[in-house]
Scaffold this motif. Structure first.
Motif, mmCIF file in Angstrom:
data_model
loop_
_atom_site.group_PDB
_atom_site.id
_atom_site.type_symbol
_atom_site.label_atom_id
_atom_site.label_comp_id
_atom_site.label_asym_id
_atom_site.label_seq_id
_atom_site.Cartn_x
_atom_site.Cartn_y
_atom_site.Cartn_z
ATOM 1 N N TRP A 116 0.831 -1.204 0.000
ATOM 2 C CA TRP A 116 0.000 0.000 0.000
ATOM 3 C C TRP A 116 0.867 1.256 0.000
ATOM 4 N N ILE A 117 1.960 1.168 0.748
ATOM 5 C CA ILE A 117 2.880 2.332 0.785
ATOM 6 C C ILE A 117 3.465 2.544 -0.609
ATOM 7 N N LEU A 118 3.876 1.436 -1.223
ATOM 8 C CA LEU A 118 4.471 1.524 -2.562
ATOM 9 C C LEU A 118 3.447 2.068 -3.567
ATOM 10 N N PHE A 119 2.229 1.572 -3.468
ATOM 11 C CA PHE A 119 1.152 2.024 -4.356
ATOM 12 C C PHE A 119 0.930 3.537 -4.201
ATOM 13 N N ALA A 120 0.824 3.977 -2.941
ATOM 14 C CA ALA A 120 0.597 5.411 -2.690
ATOM 15 C C ALA A 120 1.787 6.226 -3.165
ATOM 16 N N TRP A 121 2.993 5.722 -2.921
ATOM 17 C CA TRP A 121 4.202 6.439 -3.315
ATOM 18 C C TRP A 121 4.264 6.595 -4.836
ATOM 19 N N ILE A 122 3.908 5.543 -5.563
ATOM 20 C CA ILE A 122 3.927 5.606 -7.032
ATOM 21 C C ILE A 122 3.010 6.739 -7.509
ATOM 22 N N PHE A 123 1.803 6.788 -6.962
ATOM 23 C CA PHE A 123 0.853 7.810 -7.425
ATOM 24 C C PHE A 123 1.260 9.214 -6.973
ATOM 25 N N LEU A 124 1.811 9.308 -5.787
ATOM 26 C CA LEU A 124 2.275 10.632 -5.333
ATOM 27 C C LEU A 124 3.408 11.120 -6.233
ATOM 28 N N THR A 125 4.298 10.199 -6.604
ATOM 29 C CA THR A 125 5.397 10.558 -7.515
ATOM 30 C C THR A 125 4.834 11.039 -8.848
ATOM 31 N N ILE A 126 3.889 10.277 -9.408
ATOM 32 C CA ILE A 126 3.299 10.683 -10.700
ATOM 33 C C ILE A 126 2.633 12.043 -10.536
ATOM 34 N N GLY A 127 1.899 12.221 -9.438
ATOM 35 C CA GLY A 127 1.177 13.482 -9.210
ATOM 36 C C GLY A 127 2.115 14.670 -9.150
ATOM 37 N N ILE A 128 3.225 14.508 -8.445
ATOM 38 C CA ILE A 128 4.175 15.630 -8.309
ATOM 39 C C ILE A 128 4.812 15.941 -9.665
ATOM 40 N N ILE A 129 5.204 14.904 -10.379
ATOM 41 C CA ILE A 129 5.845 15.120 -11.695
ATOM 42 C C ILE A 129 4.847 15.766 -12.662
ATOM 43 N N LEU A 130 3.603 15.282 -12.656
ATOM 44 C CA LEU A 130 2.594 15.877 -13.555
ATOM 45 C C LEU A 130 2.315 17.337 -13.181
ATOM 46 N N GLY A 131 2.330 17.619 -11.877
ATOM 47 C CA GLY A 131 2.111 18.997 -11.414
ATOM 48 C C GLY A 131 3.230 19.899 -11.905
ATOM 49 N N ALA A 132 4.461 19.394 -11.818
ATOM 50 C CA ALA A 132 5.607 20.177 -12.292
ATOM 51 C C ALA A 132 5.504 20.391 -13.799
ATOM 52 N N GLN A 133 5.073 19.345 -14.493
ATOM 53 C CA GLN A 133 4.936 19.434 -15.961
ATOM 54 C C GLN A 133 3.851 20.437 -16.339
ATOM 55 N N TRP A 134 2.752 20.412 -15.567
ATOM 56 C CA TRP A 134 1.661 21.366 -15.815
ATOM 57 C C TRP A 134 2.159 22.798 -15.611
ATOM 58 N N ALA A 135 2.868 23.025 -14.493
ATOM 59 C CA ALA A 135 3.377 24.373 -14.207
ATOM 60 C C ALA A 135 4.298 24.830 -15.340
ATOM 61 N N TYR A 136 5.072 23.891 -15.867
ATOM 62 C CA TYR A 136 6.048 24.213 -16.906
ATOM 63 C C TYR A 136 5.357 24.648 -18.201
ATOM 64 N N VAL A 137 4.371 23.896 -18.631
ATOM 65 C CA VAL A 137 3.769 24.200 -19.933
ATOM 66 C C VAL A 137 2.601 25.184 -19.828
ATOM 67 N N GLU A 138 2.038 25.365 -18.655
ATOM 68 C CA GLU A 138 0.822 26.163 -18.580
ATOM 69 C C GLU A 138 1.030 27.545 -17.968
ATOM 70 N N LEU A 139 1.886 27.663 -16.969
ATOM 71 C CA LEU A 139 1.992 28.946 -16.282
ATOM 72 C C LEU A 139 2.842 29.959 -17.043
ATOM 73 N N GLY A 140 3.652 29.478 -17.966
ATOM 74 C CA GLY A 140 4.316 30.398 -18.895
ATOM 75 C C GLY A 140 5.562 31.080 -18.364
ATOM 76 N N TRP A 141 6.035 30.716 -17.173
ATOM 77 C CA TRP A 141 7.249 31.374 -16.674
ATOM 78 C C TRP A 141 8.492 30.517 -16.861
ATOM 79 N N GLY A 142 8.314 29.369 -17.480
ATOM 80 C CA GLY A 142 9.462 28.574 -17.898
ATOM 81 C C GLY A 142 10.059 27.695 -16.818
#
Lengths: 137, 700
Positions: free
Chosen positions: B218-244
């Protein structure tokens, strides 16, 4: 075992002290005051520091040149205002009446020279997205 | 509440009310099961959980249907969607606002809890009853929040009068990354609830070993999704917020990083507890801390106590989250104090023959368990420092009456050096065995990786230099000398070389003992130990992320240019020309688009089209859509700053080296986590056991 416990305590203390030093070094110049215009103008000791100001953009003397990467405007507080000159990319939401955050320093002529300008969205969206420039990794 | 209530609103509202009642009954049944130990109470508690999950699913179905149908009689639907919104974004509006995101979190949590209850359906122990009790209380808490708190801000609050059209979705959320980022984060947050419940039950029952084996997946499962969530959030900030950029140390970003740091530490120390029966106190503290930090993240996002880019408006819900967080903390601490002696004792383990003996204690820091201890200490210190930075504005305002803002400088100075040291340990750890290892033996094993890493650091420093600004103060120079490209290269190279060295040694042993071709042996070796090689993949991904962060933050370039049609300019090693300015129109927006041709040093041309969009329902002005040319070496990131007329445009061009490695690294880390979860793929008959070679002498 006793020896091992002492070793572990010593290693732990070394790590905590190193982290404490890093936190101290980071805190020394890793923060700025985040105040409103009136509070800033009343606190003279802040005038020599880099600060972050919150206020509304005034309509009077408003100039924004997104092509020239330059803007000048009055930042309005409750009962006072401050002339601001900003150099850098202009956020899309920047306009008179917009609520903004600027970061910079007061020059000897009493003009706030800003190099960070962020705009706040109107309250329509709960997700309070700001547009920001010149920040972050 | 007043006004017309649609069928969606009725079904949704009553389902949530039913969830509250059923969760309450489940709590009673779990208490009965824990007290009396009767199977029928266990069965009732389990069915209570299934039914609560069903009620959340019905409520979520009603919300999804309302969003799909544009049922504006529900205030939430009217606030976050409009008729012209594309279907994908209509459905993703489920988690765009506070009420919807809470409902989604509750749904995910309920599904996981139901899955857990089903998997453990044959377990009728007292420990299981207490686990179900904690989970039922948590489900009841969420159901109550969604049913009773803040009557105007419930997911199915009616809107009166019913508007002809909705207010639309925030343009910044109309991005593919935003469809996936919040759900993955919520799955991660929700996933850490089950290890927390298992840990509480273990403390109550005093059985401090058995919960680890159940919690690990369960820890591994949660960790996998938290990792994906953080990376996707960073990717969103990169392409959407426009400050590079992709990470600004914003409080809400930090709030997702905090449980990730402690969750990562937990993943490592539970492994050691499973292998060596050590770190019992660590694991209890980390399981509790990670769950509490997940709740803390939600509190920060919803309380408005800290200015943030992503925060929701302040809400009463925050007070309930704070109360829940405080209660959980008190419960954890009280139970830890209650079990303090037992947590400190070395457990008895089965030794040679059938005799029980005390589990081995740690004999030295230069060992696998020593590396985990050191790594975990660094992860916890990074958590504390990030928490300190995040909460500093609040602490300072309470103490001095003046608000402050922490800048990225604080985090870069305080957290990044610890991160680099941790990465160094991460690199060397695979070379260590359990038990005491002599320093000489370790050095003998890492001499080749060490030499290669030094060489790589020297070569990189020679090629790219150390980017020290001319007027930089001494401390900046010192920081760049310590955290410059040479240090990052050394750490990344060391990690990769140690992983390779370890793998090559195992591979050689397998080929020598079993024979067969290289690829077959490589797969068999990786398949033989999913945990080990899942971990290696995650470490490799981390090294890639560090390379990406170092490259983009140390060597990024940014320039702005005002161009008229046909004009060319040179930015970095690229030639940029403005070929056209077009008017554009989408389903719910109009705007302008610059057609920019980018010519690479090799003469290859790429056409990029940065846009500025005006969304019909947005009262906040325009929204920039950046255009990207990306490859393994660097990104060219172009955003439109303004259009003078239809014959000129001002653009900002950023050259961000190695950014793609951050996303690739995130993917590799995730795959590593998935691999660690999978069972051995090779059929049992075909497996050949080869004693895994450990590079240094295995201790006692």
């Amino acid at each position: 075992m006793q020896k091992m416990t002492i070793k572990l305590i010593f290693a732990g203390l070394t790590l905590v002290m190193a982290a404490g030093y890093l936190a101290y070094a980071g805190l020394k110049d890793g923060w700025v005051y985040h105040v409103e215009v009136d509070q800033y103008l009343a606190a003279r000791e802040m005038h020599t520091q880099r600060v972050r100001l919150v206020g509304k953009v005034g309509e009077e003397n408003f100039k924004s040149d997104s092509a020239g990467l330059h803007a000048s405007f009055q930042l309005l507080g409750e009962g006072s205002q401050l002339p601001v000159v900003y150099r850098g990319a202009i956020p899309e939401l920047f306009k008179p009446e917009a609520e903004v955050v600027v970061e910079g320093k007061l020059d000897p002529l009493g003009v706030f020279q800003a190099d960070v300008l962020m705009t706040k969205c109107a309250s329509k969206y709960e997700s309070e997205a700001h547009t920001r420039v010149n920040e972050g990794l | 509440m007043g006004g017309v209530i649609s069928i969606n609103g009725l079904v949704g509202g009553y389902s949530l009310l039913a969830a509250v009642v059923i969760a309450g009954l489940t709590v009673v049944a779990s208490l009965g099961a824990a007290r009396l130990g009767e199977v029928r109470f266990h069965r009732m508690a389990r069915w209570g959980i299934y039914l609560t999950a069903l009620m959340f699913a019905v409520a979520s179905g009603a919300m999804a249907r309302a969003l799909y149908m544009s049922d504006f009689s529900i205030a939430y639907v009217a606030s976050y969607t409009e008729r012209a919104l594309p279907l994908g974004y209509k459905l993703s509006a489920f988690w765009a606002g506070q009420e919807g995101s809470l409902l989604f979190w509750a749904l995910v949590l309920a599904m996981m809890v139901a899955a857990y209850a089903f998997i453990r359906r044959h377990d009728h122990s007292r420990q299981q009853a207490i686990t179900l009790l904690v989970l039922a209380v948590t489900l009841g808490f969420f159901a109550s929040l969604l049913t009773f708190v803040d009557a105007d801000k419930l997911p199915f609050s009616p809107r009166h009068p019913v508007p002809a059209d909705g207010m639309g979705l925030n343009p910044m959320l109309q991005n593919i990354g935003m469809i996936a980022h919040p759900p993955t984060l919520f799955i991660g947050y929700a996933g850490f609830t089950i290890p927390f419940a298992l840990m509480i039950a273990a403390l109550v029952c005093g059985s401090l070993e058995s919960w680890i084996g159940i919690a690990r997946r369960w820890i591994l499962f949660a960790w996998i999704f938290l990792t994906i969530g953080i990376i996707l959030g960073a990717q969103w900030a990169y392409v959407e917020l426009g400050w590079g950029g992709y990470w600004a140390w914003d409080p809400v970003e930090n709030a997702s990083l905090l449980p990730w740091l402690t969750g990562t530490a937990l993943l490592h120390s539970i492994f050691v507890q499973q292998q060596r029966s050590m770190f019992r106190l660590w694991n209890v503290l980390l399981a509790g801390g990670t769950f509490i930090l997940c709740i803390f993240g939600t509190y920060i996002t919803r309380s408005g106590i800290i200015q943030s880019v992503h925060a929701f408006q302040p809400s009463l819900i925050a007070t309930f989250f704070l109360t829940f967080m405080i209660l959980c903390t008190i419960a954890c601490l009280a139970l830890i104090i209650f079990r303090w002696r037992r947590l400190g004792q070395q457990p008895a383990v089965r030794g040679k023959g059938d005799a029980f003996e005390k589990a081995p204690a740690m004999q030295g820091l230069i060992s696998r368990e020593g590396a985990v201890l050191l790594g975990n200490s660094l992860l916890v210190l990074m958590t504390v420092l990030t928490l300190l930075g995040t909460m500093s504005p609040v602490i300072n305002e309470r103490l001095t009456g003046r608000a402050i803002t922490m800048q990225q400088n604080f985090y870069n100075t305080a957290v990044l050096p610890l991160a680099l040291v941790m990465l160094l340990i991460m690199g060397a750890a695979p070379m260590l065995g359990y038990g005491l290892t002599k320093l000489g033996d370790l050095l003998r094993c890492v001499r080749v990786p060490l030499a290669i890493s030094f060489l790589a650091a020297i070569v990189v420093s020679f090629i790219v230099g150390i980017p020290i600004p001319e007027d930089a103060p001494l401390k900046t120079v010192v920081r760049l000398m310590l955290l410059g490209p040479h240090s990052c290269t050394f750490v990344v190279a060391m990690t990769i070389c140690c992983l390779l060295a370890d793998f090559i040694q195992v591979l050689r042993a397998r080929m020598r003992n079993v024979g067969g071709n290289l690829l077959g042996c490589a797969f068999a070796a990786i398949d033989a130990s999913h945990r080990r090689y899942g971990g290696h993949m995650a470490h490799l991904g981390m090294a890639m992320i560090v390379a990406g962060i170092a490259g983009s933050s140390l060597f990024g370039q940014k320039e702005s240019a005002q161009l008229v049609l046909g004009e060319r300019t040179r930015i970095g090693s690229y030639e940029v020309s403005l070929d056209a300015v077009n008017r554009i129109r989408g389903a719910n927006f109009t705007g302008m688009e610059a057609v920019v041709t980018l010519t690479t040093p090799a003469g290859k041309q790429h056409v990029l089209k940065p846009q500025i969009r005006e969304y019909a329902k947005s009262r906040n002005g325009a929204n920039a859509e950046v255009a990207l040319m990306t490859n393994l070496a660097e990104d060219v990131y172009i955003s439109a700053l303004g259009f003078g007329s239809e014959s000129s445009a001002t653009i900002q061009v950023m050259i961000n080296p190695l950014v793609l490695w951050i996303w690739i690294g995130g993917l590799v880390m995730t795959l590593g986590g998935v691999w660690a979860m999978l069972p051995t793929l090779m059929p049992a008959g075909q497996r050949v056991e080869v004693k895994q070679a450990v590079p240094v002498t295995q201790g006692v």
